[in-house]
Design a protein around this motif. Sequence first.
Motif, short mmCIF file in Angstrom:
data_model
loop_
_atom_site.label_atom_id
_atom_site.label_comp_id
_atom_site.label_asym_id
_atom_site.label_seq_id
_atom_site.Cartn_x
_atom_site.Cartn_y
_atom_site.Cartn_z
N LEU A 44 2.48 8.49 -0.57
CA LEU A 44 3.77 7.06 -0.04
C LEU A 44 3.70 6.45 1.18
O LEU A 44 3.72 5.55 1.53
CB LEU A 44 3.61 6.58 -1.54
CG LEU A 44 3.93 5.00 -1.77
CD1 LEU A 44 2.42 3.92 -1.29
CD2 LEU A 44 3.70 4.04 -2.78
N ARG A 54 4.22 -1.66 1.79
CA ARG A 54 3.60 -0.88 0.78
C ARG A 54 2.68 -0.91 0.27
O ARG A 54 1.65 0.25 -0.22
CB ARG A 54 4.46 -1.01 -0.29
CG ARG A 54 4.88 -0.15 -1.78
CD ARG A 54 5.86 -0.05 -2.55
NE ARG A 54 6.53 1.07 -2.41
CZ ARG A 54 7.99 1.25 -2.26
NH1 ARG A 54 8.11 0.87 -3.58
NH2 ARG A 54 8.73 2.11 -1.80
N ASP A 55 2.25 -2.39 0.28
CA ASP A 55 0.44 -2.55 -0.22
C ASP A 55 -0.08 -1.41 0.61
O ASP A 55 -1.40 -1.51 0.02
CB ASP A 55 0.41 -4.11 -0.40
CG ASP A 55 1.11 -5.15 -1.80
OD1 ASP A 55 1.44 -4.48 -2.94
OD2 ASP A 55 1.52 -5.30 -1.47
N LEU A 58 -0.78 1.44 0.00
CA LEU A 58 -0.82 2.48 -1.15
C LEU A 58 -1.91 2.37 -1.42
O LEU A 58 -2.98 3.34 -2.50
CB LEU A 58 -0.91 0.92 -2.71
CG LEU A 58 1.18 1.03 -3.41
CD1 LEU A 58 1.25 0.19 -4.27
CD2 LEU A 58 0.68 2.37 -4.32
N LEU B 22 11.12 4.82 -6.62
CA LEU B 22 10.22 4.24 -6.66
C LEU B 22 10.21 3.78 -7.91
O LEU B 22 10.49 4.20 -9.04
CB LEU B 22 9.02 4.96 -6.53
CG LEU B 22 7.95 5.08 -5.17
CD1 LEU B 22 7.49 6.39 -5.45
CD2 LEU B 22 8.04 3.98 -4.09
N THR B 26 4.45 0.74 -9.25
CA THR B 26 4.10 1.88 -7.95
C THR B 26 3.72 2.54 -8.35
O THR B 26 2.35 3.20 -7.61
CB THR B 26 5.35 2.15 -7.02
OG1 THR B 26 5.51 0.44 -5.75
CG2 THR B 26 4.61 2.49 -5.47
N ARG B 29 -0.04 2.15 -10.24
CA ARG B 29 -1.19 2.10 -9.21
C ARG B 29 -0.79 3.59 -8.79
O ARG B 29 -1.94 3.73 -8.24
CB ARG B 29 -0.74 1.00 -7.99
CG ARG B 29 -0.37 -0.62 -8.44
CD ARG B 29 -0.24 -1.31 -7.39
NE ARG B 29 -1.49 -1.16 -6.15
CZ ARG B 29 -1.33 -1.65 -4.79
NH1 ARG B 29 -0.06 -3.16 -5.15
NH2 ARG B 29 -1.96 -1.78 -4.23
N LEU B 30 -0.27 4.44 -8.35
CA LEU B 30 -0.45 6.09 -7.37
C LEU B 30 -1.43 6.36 -8.65
O LEU B 30 -2.33 7.29 -8.82
CB LEU B 30 0.85 6.35 -7.39
CG LEU B 30 1.55 5.99 -5.94
CD1 LEU B 30 3.08 6.84 -6.09
CD2 LEU B 30 0.38 6.66 -4.94
#
Lengths: 204, 124
Positions: A44, A54-55, A58, B22, B26, B29-30
């Motif tokens: 990431l 960041r979006d 992802l 993080l 996040t 979502r990962l």
Amino acid sequence: MTPRAPALALMDPAPTMTSSLESATSSTEAALDRFLRDVERRALRIAELGCGSRDVALDIVQDAMFGFVRSYAAKPVGDWAPLFHRVLDSRITDWQRRQRVRGRWFTRLGFGGADDDEADLLAAVPDPAEPGPGGRASDDEATRALDAALRALPARQRQAFLLRLWEGLDVAATARAMRCSEGSVKTHLSRALATLRQRLGAFQ
Amino acid sequence: MSDHDDFTRAVTRRLDASVDGLDAATRSRLAQARHAALASRRRPVRTWLWGGLAATMAGGFAIAFALGLHLRVAPPTPAPSSELAATLDDDFAEDVRADLYTDLDFYAWLSDQDAVASNPAGHL
């Protein structure tokens, strides 16, 4: 006296084969899960440094996971890291290319500025390392400085630095991930280190 | 030069810290992305996808075959030789002359009209 059960087992080996196949599949899946869990956060950050959001990062990592699982899950476990990073790099490059094409069209249609290059696109997106309220100011400052220095590097130098020194791949695996020679990896890494030292000075 | 001197250690430590810090959203979502990728491995490839792929390939082969056949059956047309081109030019000139013969009366009348226009007194 139970002679029937062993005889049946010999005559019909299908259940045993199915169960061993299932266990092999589940063990591969468990190994994949462990590998992806281990690599996902660093992936990431690498994507984030490549695209600046960041979006978007992802989405890129998710896409890379799908591509990796679909194409390379059957490869030996030792090959997974360079292969995953090859897929990730390919997705980042695709995104950057699309942005450049989009920027070019926007400029032609009069929606963009005259200097819509990659650097400006990256500067336009929000900085994920922006300190929030109550954040540790000095740490955030150092992280932001590091992010800025890493983003300013040419993509290949940044990739060599992150894969070789942060991800911990050896030179051969880094070369495999970057689809270049080992000599090129060393050159990119050496230039990246020189630039980072110059930009960051005595980084702590 | 060692790859892992103080500078690189400090940089990688900072990168590690940024990853460790993080936020939960996040990380979630990962994890979702990972589960979705692993689940995609379990799903069988849809048969209609293979059918579409096979139909596309068959169409491509058919077009390639037809093109190949056309190229074999119809040899390329040779360019006209200079002799033929000269003959064609002559034919064109012949056509022009034939038009002249057909409208000979018209051209004679036109010539008379020019003479009258240049010397109107003589005509009277």
